[in-house]
Design an enzyme around this catalytic site. Structure first.
Site, PDB file in Angstrom:
ATOM      1  N   GLU A 132       0.836  -1.193   0.000  1.00  0.00           N
ATOM      2  CA  GLU A 132       0.000   0.000   0.000  1.00  0.00           C
ATOM      3  C   GLU A 132       0.874   1.248   0.000  1.00  0.00           C
ATOM      4  OE1 GLU A 132      -4.099  -1.545   2.057  1.00  0.00           O
ATOM      5  OE2 GLU A 132      -2.582  -0.707   3.399  1.00  0.00           O
ATOM      6  N   CYS A 190      -1.305   6.339  10.097  1.00  0.00           N
ATOM      7  CA  CYS A 190      -0.077   5.744  10.630  1.00  0.00           C
ATOM      8  C   CYS A 190      -0.376   4.462  11.392  1.00  0.00           C
ATOM      9  CB  CYS A 190       0.601   6.752  11.552  1.00  0.00           C
ATOM     10  SG  CYS A 190       2.119   6.154  12.304  1.00  0.00           S
TER      11      CYS A 190
END
Length: 397
Positions: free
Chosen positions: A120, A372
């Site tokens: 990703e 994150c």
């Protein structure tokens, strides 16, 4: 073999098997010249041809040799026979309510019997910049307990071409290449952070080679001061990164006591905090103008006390540093919770009053698991039919 115990070009899990017709993306100028020599390009032409290819690939974003109008037709035909300009394939794209984009990218598996390998890549637009979060490995070997990527096994390292290819895919999707109308115009992708899937310093050679291409001012041209390499603390390669790459450094710290960091970041058992801090003090690219960023995820009742803040300030004494406080981004199955906002502000205020910049990172892309610590190749679990459906979705965008 890397000093950290994981081979640089071959992981403990799998290897990269190059396709029969390789891509030029990710080759240095010298390697590209060797490739041209192998297909019969005369020595006296190679330097010029490399410069032409470099410009078309990394300034104009050419996807085919046919686009390279300054290259002779015969030369284009010869290139077409032997090499490609292939980048990772976009399997799916998700767009967050805040404008963050996440791309699921398909890579060669090297084996027709294996499922495709996927990583990703995330684009985060802001008013004054556009940051691309780039992956360095398929999966991760570190098993950080608060990180979603750590729940996916390490499959293999990415190549330099696959690292550079992520930036090229982003510019493709954002229509961000130079053209006649905007030869020197503002770009949408202005900053790179090596904070995607994987530990960059366990794939040192490919990360170095890829980032040097990205920073080349005759190509993609992103300044080294706008490129940040984040590591969980592969101590033997930190100083080497400063010497051979010279980009900004970020440390995934997350704890100030070895017993807690051993749990949150198991790599700490091999390279404890004292060794990590010494490597940061020795980092050759650090200065007051190029401070090391210490990332600190805020976990409720785990690492967010004022005593932790005091210990953090003491730990960073003598290091040109800033602290990024990261509200924990939840993911399915995690046992952690984000610290209360009031506690995050108290922690930040203490660190700031001690003389360190301590911004609280605004979570971006949470609704598409792009924030994150949330990245994971969910399609590692999907059937062939489900993966085909995702690819069909991407092609209709």
């Amino acid at each position: 073999m890397a000093e950290g115990g994981v081979p640089l070009e071959k992981t403990a899990i799998g290897t990269y098997v190059p396709p029969a017709k390789p891509s030029l993306i990710g080759l240095s100028r010298a390697e590209m010249a060797e490739r041209l020599a192998a297909i019969g390009i005369p020595r006296e032409q190679r330097r010029m041809r490399v410069q032409q290819l470099w410009h078309w690939m990394y300034v104009r974003g050419a996807r085919t040799f046919a686009e390279m109008t300054s290259v002779s037709k015969d030369m284009r035909a010869e290139l077409e026979k032997h090499v490609t300009l292939d980048r990772p394939e976009v399997v799916a794209e998700q767009i967050s309510s805040d404008g963050t984009r996440k791309w699921l990218l398909r890579l060669p598996s090297g084996d027709d019997l294996e499922k495709p390998h996927e990583v990703e890549c995330v684009y985060i637009p802001e008013t004054d910049r556009g940051t691309l979060c780039v992956s360095s490995q398929v999966g991760c070997t570190l098993n950080c307990s608060f990180c979603h990527t750590g729940t996916q096994r390490l499959v293999r390292n990415l190549t330099a071409g696959e690292i550079v290819g992520q930036i090229m895919v982003a510019r493709d999707r954002l229509n961000d290449w130079a053209d006649r109308e905007t030869p020197h115009g503002n770009r949408l992708v202005t900053n790179i952070v090596m904070m995607g899937m994987g530990e960059p310093l366990y794939n040192f050679d490919a990360v170095r080679d890829g980032l040097l291409i990205v920073a080349d001012n005759e190509g993609i041209g992103i300044s080294k001061r706008r490129i940040t390499l984040s590591t969980s603390g592969v101590v033997p390669n930190i100083v080497r990164a400063g010497e051979e790459i010279g980009v900004m450094l970020a440390i995934s710290l997350h704890a100030v006591r070895d017993e807690l960091r051993d749990e949150l970041v198991p790599l700490n058992r091999k390279y404890p905090i004292a060794e990590l801090m010494q490597a940061c003090r020795d980092y050759p690219a650090a200065s007051n103008a190029k401070r090391i960023t210490f990332e600190y995820v805020m976990l409720k009742g785990v690492n967010d006390s004022l005593d932790d803040a005091r210990r953090l300030v003491k730990l960073l004494n003598g290091i040109h540093a800033k602290i990024n406080l990261i509200p924990f981004n939840p993911w399915p199955g995690t046992r952690y919770e984000c610290s209360d906002w009031d506690q995050i502000e108290k922690f930040s205020e203490y660190v700031f009053n001690a003389g360190y910049s301590s911004p609280v990172r605004t979570p971006r892309g949470r609704d598409i698991l792009a924030a994150c610590g949330q990245l994971k190749s969910e399609t590692e679990k999907l059937s062939a039919r489900e993966r085909q459906a995702l690819r069909a979705m991407a092609m209709t965008d």
